[in-house]
Design an enzyme around this catalytic site. Structure first.
Site, PDB file in Angstrom:
ATOM      1  N   SER A 145      -1.870   2.183  11.780  1.00 36.11           N
ATOM      2  CA  SER A 145      -1.608   1.423  10.561  1.00 36.11           C
ATOM      3  C   SER A 145      -2.815   1.455   9.632  1.00 36.11           C
ATOM      4  CB  SER A 145      -1.276  -0.033  10.926  1.00 36.11           C
ATOM      5  OG  SER A 145      -1.270  -0.860   9.782  1.00 36.11           O
ATOM      6  N   TYR A 184      -2.988  -8.057  14.425  1.00 38.80           N
ATOM      7  CA  TYR A 184      -2.168  -6.847  14.367  1.00 38.80           C
ATOM      8  C   TYR A 184      -3.054  -5.624  14.180  1.00 38.80           C
ATOM      9  CZ  TYR A 184       0.908  -3.265  12.470  1.00 38.80           C
ATOM     10  OH  TYR A 184       1.553  -2.074  12.234  1.00 38.80           O
TER      11      TYR A 184
END
Length: 322
Positions: free
Chosen positions: A129, A154
């Site tokens: 990501s 995350y």
């Protein structure tokens, strides 16, 4: 060739699986169908894939070692893995942090352990990501930048995945590519992401919240461009055992308020906008340097928001009306 796609009932996973099937590949889709968001959407994506003859589906939790091992025993001919399954969502990690460690860290490890036992494996490609860049100030983000200051759990789990993969490449020679996705949007998108939340609020007459007056900037990337990059990277496995990391984005940084303006025009309605301070988990801007993936496979994002947003809006209207 048999290709395993984890997270196949997810947003990117469904589109990737469809593209593989369209070029004649045999695809095994794996998904746990967790209720993080509406299962009707996940089931609809899965059923769309099940309508095609060379697709099979397995409902498996990637963090379940026994279930994953049993699944791989059924499909020893897998030659490539596209590992997209994860617990998504930056802000939700403040609410349920344990699910991120289980799915994103343990799940990644379980998949690597299973992958290295496959006798014919050519390439393990996985989703990282742009969140790993955290509070970096230098733009555009480059793969060589330091990424040791995450601003969300995350992001920390995705960076952990990259480091675990680096170790597995060094120890076992496992051919791997990690793709750092930048703000993917498009038809069949996720209900927890801004495009869906904005569209739903605009059509329902509810206000939307923009942080810092909508001046935050994002590298919004249309899902079809993402799929082209995923398949391009998949078809060019790394030589030797050195894993690699690649940005995959639109290489355009757009203000969120500009994205909303195009969405308003596409939906034919104006938004009621509320201003709010930027949350601690959000960064001011994301912007991808995609020169590495361009050099590898000729990746060239083709979809500006003026084209992609109307396509998303048209699909969203149809989905809401169905």
């Amino acid at each position: 060739m048999t290709i395993l796609v984890t997270g196949a009932a997810g947003f990117i996973g469904m589109h990737v699986a469809e593209a593989l099937l369209a070029r004649g590949e045999k695809v095994i889709g794996l998904d746990s169908l967790t209720p993080y968001y509406d299962l009707c959407l996940k089931n609809a994506r899965r059923d769309r894939l099940l309508a095609q003859p060379y697709f099979s589906f397995q409902q498996v939790n990637i963090a379940d070692r026994a279930a994953v091992a049993a699944m791989f025993k059924k499909y020893p001919d897998v030659t490539r893995i596209i590992h997209l399954a994860a617990q998504p969502g930056v802000r939700h990690s403040l609410i349920d942090p344990y699910s991120y460690i289980e799915a994103n860290v343990m799940g990644h490890l379980v998949m690597l352990e299973a992958a290295r036992a496959l006798p014919r494996l050519e390439h393990f490609l996985y989703a990282s990501s742009s969140s790993v860049y955290g509070g970096n100030k230098e733009l555009p983000y480059r793969e060589v930048d330091r990424v040791d200051h995450p601003v969300s759990l995350y992001a920390a789990t995705k960076r952990a995945d990259e480091l675990i993969s680096e170790a597995y490449g060094h120890i076992f020679g496992l051919p791997q590519t990690g793709l750092r996705f930048f703000t993917v949007y498009g038809p069949w998108g996720r209900p927890d992401m801004a495009p869906w939340l904005f569209a739903d609020a605009i059509l329902s007459g509810r206000p939307i919240t923009l942080y810092e007056g909508g001046r935050l900037r994002r590298d919004f990337t249309f899902v079809e461009d993402i799929v082209a990059g995923v398949l391009g990277a998949l078809d060019h496995p790394p030589v030797g055992g050195t894993p690699r990391l690649l940005n995959i984005g639109n290489h355009r940084s757009v203000e969120v308020r500009r994205f909303v303006a195009v969405l308003e025009e596409s939906l034919g309605r104006k938004a009621t906008i509320r201003d709010a301070p930027r949350p601690a988990t959000d960064v001011a801007e994301t912007f991808a340097d995609v020169s590495a993936i361009q050099a590898l496979c000729g990746f060239e994002p083709k979809t500006p928001i003026e084209i992609g947003v109307p396509r998303f809006a048209a699909w969203f209207r149809d989905w809401v009306a169905a």
